[in-house]
Design an enzyme around this catalytic site. Sequence first.
Site, short mmCIF file in Angstrom:
data_model
loop_
_atom_site.label_atom_id
_atom_site.label_comp_id
_atom_site.label_asym_id
_atom_site.label_seq_id
_atom_site.Cartn_x
_atom_site.Cartn_y
_atom_site.Cartn_z
N ARG A 107 -1.66 -6.08 -8.67
CA ARG A 107 -0.41 -6.79 -8.40
C ARG A 107 -0.15 -7.86 -9.45
NH1 ARG A 107 -2.71 -8.19 -2.65
NH2 ARG A 107 -4.43 -8.40 -4.10
N LYS A 122 -17.98 -6.35 7.63
CA LYS A 122 -16.71 -7.06 7.82
C LYS A 122 -16.32 -7.06 9.28
CE LYS A 122 -14.05 -7.09 3.57
NZ LYS A 122 -12.81 -6.64 2.95
N HIS A 150 0.85 -1.21 0.00
CA HIS A 150 0.00 0.00 0.00
C HIS A 150 0.88 1.25 0.00
CE1 HIS A 150 -3.15 -2.70 2.10
NE2 HIS A 150 -3.61 -2.43 0.89
N SER A 210 -2.98 -7.88 2.60
CA SER A 210 -3.31 -7.71 4.02
C SER A 210 -3.77 -9.04 4.62
CB SER A 210 -4.43 -6.68 4.18
OG SER A 210 -3.99 -5.44 3.72
O1 PNS Z 1 -8.90 -3.08 -0.11
P1 PNS Z 1 -10.12 -3.68 -0.76
O2 PNS Z 1 -10.90 -4.47 0.24
O3 PNS Z 1 -9.78 -4.45 -2.00
O4 PNS Z 1 -11.04 -2.42 -1.22
C1 PNS Z 1 -12.27 -2.66 -1.85
C2 PNS Z 1 -13.07 -1.35 -1.95
C3 PNS Z 1 -13.19 -0.68 -0.61
C4 PNS Z 1 -12.36 -0.40 -2.89
C5 PNS Z 1 -14.47 -1.70 -2.54
O5 PNS Z 1 -15.02 -2.74 -1.81
C6 PNS Z 1 -15.41 -0.52 -2.53
O6 PNS Z 1 -15.27 0.40 -3.31
N1 PNS Z 1 -16.40 -0.55 -1.60
C7 PNS Z 1 -17.33 0.55 -1.38
C8 PNS Z 1 -18.73 0.18 -1.85
C9 PNS Z 1 -18.86 0.36 -3.34
O7 PNS Z 1 -18.63 1.42 -3.87
N2 PNS Z 1 -19.24 -0.74 -4.01
C10 PNS Z 1 -19.41 -0.76 -5.44
C11 PNS Z 1 -18.11 -1.09 -6.14
S1 PNS Z 1 -18.33 -1.20 -7.87
#
Ligand code: PNS
Length: 223
Positions: free
Chosen positions: A128, A79, A55, A166
């Site tokens: 990645r 979560k 990150h 993570s």
């Molecule tokens: O670190 P992560 O868990 O891969 O991050 C995922 C994240 C937070 C970017 C994604 O889950 C997200 O954008 N969640 C917010 C809800 C949302 O906008 N959902 C629609 C995505 S198309």
Amino acid sequence: MERRAPSPGWTGVAPVPPLPSPFPPAYNRPFLTEALLIRIKAIYPGSFDPPTNGHLDLIERGRKIFDELVVAILRNPEKDPLFSVSERRNMLEAMTGGFDNVSVDTFDGLTIDYAMRVEATAILRGIRAISDYEYELQMALMNRKLQPGLETVFMMPAEKYSYLSSRLVREIAQLGGNIECLVPELVAQKLHEKIDPAHKFEIAAQADRKSSEKKPRSRKKKL
Ligand code: PNS
């Protein structure tokens, strides 16, 4: 000699032909002027549970191409995270404290709504390996469908972090493995404390021992 009447629009000054631009067309005005005036703000959304060296690598890359970068931690009630949102925020703030154009924030709801609220025009995400691509592509295209003005920009972290996540860091830490080169020192310490609360007391005891070793021994007063 008969003088001819000046043509309409004649100002008495001969027009000066424009100087040839020293820049190739792509860097010409108005492109250049606009590019200098528009500040590009991006958000880097994620769970960051915990934040890793991968990150940090991406934040360092992102801050070089965006004028402003907001690391946005998702508050996700569904979560069950290892670190609370405020713990993650503290860690990320400590990691990015030296970067003048990076800030840390939290959000809930849709990422696109948060981006609009903070007036960001781009979403930064890391890729990645090919395995990330499908999920990231789906999310980027869905976000574009919901908010066409918002661009997702993918960047690749250094190869040495291509296997880092993570989830793996949490697992390795919980099973007693070495995480020192996977996360910043502060995060490693917080992970140790979280998984083995006795670690906190051990660190404090070590610090006490060190400081008492440094102190000169007090001499007994001669009576
Ligand atoms: O670190 P992560 O868990 O891969 O991050 C995922 C994240 C937070 C970017 C994604 O889950 C997200 O954008 N969640 C917010 C809800 C949302 O906008 N959902 C629609 C995505 S198309």
